[in-house]
Write a protein that holds these residues in place. Sequence first.
Motif, PDB file in Angstrom:
ATOM      1  N   VAL A 162       9.259  31.732 -17.365  1.00  0.00           N
ATOM      2  CA  VAL A 162       8.789  32.375 -16.565  1.00  0.00           C
ATOM      3  C   VAL A 162       7.839  32.077 -15.697  1.00  0.00           C
ATOM      4  CG1 VAL A 162       9.179  33.393 -18.709  1.00  0.00           C
ATOM      5  CG2 VAL A 162       6.912  32.954 -18.299  1.00  0.00           C
ATOM      6  N   ALA A 163       7.400  33.380 -14.676  1.00  0.00           N
ATOM      7  CA  ALA A 163       6.687  32.546 -13.202  1.00  0.00           C
ATOM      8  C   ALA A 163       5.342  32.297 -14.215  1.00  0.00           C
ATOM      9  CB  ALA A 163       6.347  33.470 -13.121  1.00  0.00           C
ATOM     10  N   ALA A 164       5.265  31.186 -13.703  1.00  0.00           N
ATOM     11  CA  ALA A 164       3.734  30.384 -14.196  1.00  0.00           C
ATOM     12  C   ALA A 164       2.755  30.962 -14.068  1.00  0.00           C
ATOM     13  CB  ALA A 164       3.733  29.123 -13.392  1.00  0.00           C
ATOM     14  N   GLY A 165       1.602  31.316 -14.985  1.00  0.00           N
ATOM     15  CA  GLY A 165       0.326  31.998 -14.714  1.00  0.00           C
ATOM     16  C   GLY A 165       0.662  33.381 -15.344  1.00  0.00           C
ATOM     17  N   VAL A 166       2.076  33.740 -15.484  1.00  0.00           N
ATOM     18  CA  VAL A 166       2.358  35.421 -15.593  1.00  0.00           C
ATOM     19  C   VAL A 166       2.512  35.272 -17.033  1.00  0.00           C
ATOM     20  CG1 VAL A 166       2.141  36.158 -13.581  1.00  0.00           C
ATOM     21  CG2 VAL A 166       4.164  35.636 -14.185  1.00  0.00           C
ATOM     22  N   ASP A 187       7.436  27.724 -21.758  1.00  0.00           N
ATOM     23  CA  ASP A 187       7.546  27.045 -21.014  1.00  0.00           C
ATOM     24  C   ASP A 187       5.956  26.472 -21.127  1.00  0.00           C
ATOM     25  OD1 ASP A 187       6.852  25.670 -18.406  1.00  0.00           O
ATOM     26  OD2 ASP A 187       9.081  26.137 -17.429  1.00  0.00           O
ATOM     27  N   ASP A 196       4.357  25.264 -18.613  1.00  0.00           N
ATOM     28  CA  ASP A 196       3.079  25.845 -17.958  1.00  0.00           C
ATOM     29  C   ASP A 196       2.710  27.852 -17.832  1.00  0.00           C
ATOM     30  OD1 ASP A 196       3.448  24.053 -16.226  1.00  0.00           O
ATOM     31  OD2 ASP A 196       5.884  25.030 -14.889  1.00  0.00           O
ATOM     32  N   ASN A 225      -0.070  26.022 -19.654  1.00  0.00           N
ATOM     33  CA  ASN A 225      -1.054  25.286 -18.373  1.00  0.00           C
ATOM     34  C   ASN A 225      -0.687  25.391 -17.118  1.00  0.00           C
ATOM     35  OD1 ASN A 225      -1.316  23.194 -20.847  1.00  0.00           O
ATOM     36  ND2 ASN A 225       0.518  22.879 -20.972  1.00  0.00           N
ATOM     37  N   PRO A 231      -0.615  25.787 -13.511  1.00  0.00           N
ATOM     38  CA  PRO A 231       0.134  25.321 -12.927  1.00  0.00           C
ATOM     39  C   PRO A 231      -1.711  24.590 -11.327  1.00  0.00           C
ATOM     40  CG  PRO A 231       1.010  26.607 -12.292  1.00  0.00           C
ATOM     41  CD  PRO A 231       0.878  27.634 -13.179  1.00  0.00           C
ATOM     42  N   TRP A 261      -1.793  24.286  -9.086  1.00  0.00           N
ATOM     43  CA  TRP A 261      -2.009  24.909  -7.519  1.00  0.00           C
ATOM     44  C   TRP A 261      -2.514  26.358  -7.840  1.00  0.00           C
ATOM     45  CZ3 TRP A 261       3.305  23.143  -8.837  1.00  0.00           C
ATOM     46  CH2 TRP A 261       4.165  23.841  -9.237  1.00  0.00           C
ATOM     47  N   THR A 262      -2.101  26.808  -8.527  1.00  0.00           N
ATOM     48  CA  THR A 262      -3.191  28.221  -9.051  1.00  0.00           C
ATOM     49  C   THR A 262      -4.289  28.279  -9.624  1.00  0.00           C
ATOM     50  OG1 THR A 262      -0.842  29.284  -9.708  1.00  0.00           O
ATOM     51  CG2 THR A 262      -3.456  30.012 -10.778  1.00  0.00           C
ATOM     52  N   GLN A 263      -5.106  26.410 -10.337  1.00  0.00           N
ATOM     53  CA  GLN A 263      -6.527  26.790 -11.256  1.00  0.00           C
ATOM     54  C   GLN A 263      -7.462  26.445 -10.139  1.00  0.00           C
ATOM     55  OE1 GLN A 263      -6.275  25.240 -14.508  1.00  0.00           O
ATOM     56  NE2 GLN A 263      -4.349  24.282 -14.204  1.00  0.00           N
ATOM     57  N   SER A 264      -6.880  25.954  -8.722  1.00  0.00           N
ATOM     58  CA  SER A 264      -7.882  25.044  -7.823  1.00  0.00           C
ATOM     59  C   SER A 264      -7.506  25.398  -5.913  1.00  0.00           C
ATOM     60  CB  SER A 264      -8.135  23.246  -8.048  1.00  0.00           C
ATOM     61  OG  SER A 264      -7.082  22.691  -8.136  1.00  0.00           O
ATOM     62  N   LEU A 265      -9.137  25.143  -5.804  1.00  0.00           N
ATOM     63  CA  LEU A 265      -8.452  25.617  -3.996  1.00  0.00           C
ATOM     64  C   LEU A 265      -7.383  24.234  -3.044  1.00  0.00           C
ATOM     65  CD1 LEU A 265     -12.091  25.980  -2.855  1.00  0.00           C
ATOM     66  CD2 LEU A 265      -9.531  27.761  -3.075  1.00  0.00           C
ATOM     67  N   GLY A 266      -7.069  24.775  -2.900  1.00  0.00           N
ATOM     68  CA  GLY A 266      -5.347  23.878  -1.995  1.00  0.00           C
ATOM     69  C   GLY A 266      -6.431  23.880  -0.625  1.00  0.00           C
TER      70      GLY A 266
END
Lengths: 428, 428
Positions: free
Chosen positions: B29-33, B43, B45, B48, B50, B52-57
């Motif tokens: 399912v959608a990462a982080g939701v 999953d 994710d 955990n 991902p 790309w959601t945890q830290s500034l890009g």
Amino acid sequence: MNHSKPRAPVDRRRFLNLVGLAGAGAGAVAAGVRPAAAGATPDPDIVNIPGWTQSLGAGVNNHPYGIPSPFEKDVVRREVTWLTASSESSVSFTPLYALDGIITPNGLCFVRHHGGEAEIDPARHRFMIHGMVDKPLVFTMEDIKRMPGRTNRAYFLECAANSGMEWRGAQLNGCQYTHGMIHNVVYTGVPLRAFLEAAGVKPKGKWVLAEGADASAMTRSIPIEKAMDDCLVAWAMNGEALRPEQGYPLRLVVPGWEGNMWIKWLRRVEIGDQPWGQREETSKYTDLLADGRSRRFTFFMDAKSVVTNPSPQAPLRAKGPNVVSGIAWSGRGTITRVDVSLDGGKNWTTARIEGPALPRSMTRFYLDFDWNGQELLLQSRAMDDSGYLQPTKAELRAVRGENSIYHNNGIQTWLVRSNGEAENVEVS
Amino acid sequence: MNHSKPRAPVDRRRFLNLVGLAGAGAGAVAAGVRPAAAGATPDPDIVNIPGWTQSLGAGVNNHPYGIPSPFEKDVVRREVTWLTASSESSVSFTPLYALDGIITPNGLCFVRHHGGEAEIDPARHRFMIHGMVDKPLVFTMEDIKRMPGRTNRAYFLECAANSGMEWRGAQLNGCQYTHGMIHNVVYTGVPLRAFLEAAGVKPKGKWVLAEGADASAMTRSIPIEKAMDDCLVAWAMNGEALRPEQGYPLRLVVPGWEGNMWIKWLRRVEIGDQPWGQREETSKYTDLLADGRSRRFTFFMDAKSVVTNPSPQAPLRAKGPNVVSGIAWSGRGTITRVDVSLDGGKNWTTARIEGPALPRSMTRFYLDFDWNGQELLLQSRAMDDSGYLQPTKAELRAVRGENSIYHNNGIQTWLVRSNGEAENVEVS
């Protein structure tokens, strides 16, 4: 065969002055061929055939993914570092003064981040539809590309804050900065409606919330009517995969509406019965009026235009024939007319629209004119098929005051001096 | 508001099988939701979030001129090294299987050189009009950009030798190689007619010779009617300056006609009373017939199409809903219809044309279909507004034999096996 068929009338006498055959500003002839006429200034290249004709160039796979000529190295996006606290939440502007036509190359599309650029592995990315639906659904990228109803549409994307620093007067010297939070590409995707219909929106579902997978988890509320109308779930721009800074691998396309709603790195759409009141639709992206109240949900980007050439970054370089070039767009529909004024709005001439004029797409206009070296107050105004005419800044301020940051679609003025240099000014 | 408004009908039951909620091939399912439904495979994710959601890009000006995602690194032009004696006179092919819509990104437009890639300083480049004219003229790049009549047009550019290796049977495994000598961009330029009128073509002037400034000094003869009709002297593609490998700073655009005539690094146009008989229109770019005679001046690129997905480089990956995607084009005008066959031409279904269908421009078609795992013999055939229907290879060979290299616009067949892999085949 009809050599005099009129389409692009040319005054030959003027061109003899333009080119290398009638005196000033002239001289050289095509490298490696004989002089075109007696009297031309000799050019060293006539004797010294240029290197690019004398020897083999690079092979066909010099760059498997091609890059611009080194002579175009200054045509880049530019960040204004004083604008925001950090580069991860800032803007890098499209170099409109150096572009033409209606397509923005992917590498030059303006960038606005709120938590930096998410670098997403498409194999791990998921897109979820949930909330007030019969059946929540989760899609992989492969699932999305197998959906029926795929389409291609050219749309402009403009940040609501484009020209925002101009509310209180002329500030920034160059259309890259005053108007460069816009780009126009052809998107490939599937209508959001197809996903909503697959999940089955319950009757009380009136709004959707779109959310990104970046560190800012950008979220915006969108009325269900718009979501069911023309929004796209898109994975490609100008023929290839979305660029990372534009939401790779998936972004929401919300045609004609403010760019902040076009959620990048799209990971979910939730259906609800009212808007969510997220930060980006309350403390931001609302229009603060003179009396302290704010307009909310001002989604539409109204008709707007700007002259891109000449402009502060692209001065006039010679008298005689010249071309005024610019872009126009409207979130309400199709651009039907653009007028250009050389004298600060006293007199207007309708420009030529050249190239496809598509709904909610950037449209290119030109006005061929003869410059005798006089000072110009150069303006453009756009009209769309709703009959709306782009207002002056004074007209906008009379209604909204000067507190707003967003939705400034007022007429831009460039002062072009007799030396050809241009400057951002306001006319009263 | 009408949730059942029909545009892209979706069979919901099929989609429950497509996505992660009904068993095989599903799960994440959608990462982080939160999980979308009970029973979905957990999953990692979800636990955990991902990175790309945890830290500034990266910041907004990570790349002032943007580049594709690292996950797209295999989407590049490819050279077939055994095809020619040297890379300076070879071809690098457009990765059509990985593209969509109607625009080819500038970095992926196929490349054909005859003397390598000229790297030209635009400040030193000149363009000359001479020969049977009242007054020969020489233009700088700045002069050209000041000409009245500038326009923007989307056109395909196809090498006459595209699909040329297929005359004697199926040879190359992938549409990048069988059909990848084509690209489609929006050009910005001035009609060639404007330059000819400025110079004043003498009544006996019936042909023009266009010449490039590269080491091969590529030269082709063009009838004056075409030169006065829709040819452009172009300096931009897809909004920005031409790429070096596409003729920077100036190329000739010859809409609908074979790519070899679209002279890159354009330095002169000479007007004469007959064709010149240059190498590239005698020993090359003529069509050798079965009886040993050659057809000359076969300029037009007739209607043609190809399925880009699925194809050997892009297999089918799942049963159920799938999309056949492809491109069609015609040098005679506008594509009005594309049919797709799943059974080698026995039965045909008209595909959807999606995105602008413009004259002499690449056109995108889709056919949504349901794949049950059966073998397919996948074909497409294009029709243009002249009424012309793309022929089979057998029909072409019956007229022209198998000696030709050029102008093979026959119907392409992909065999799609039950495992989804595709292969270049011919059907009798």
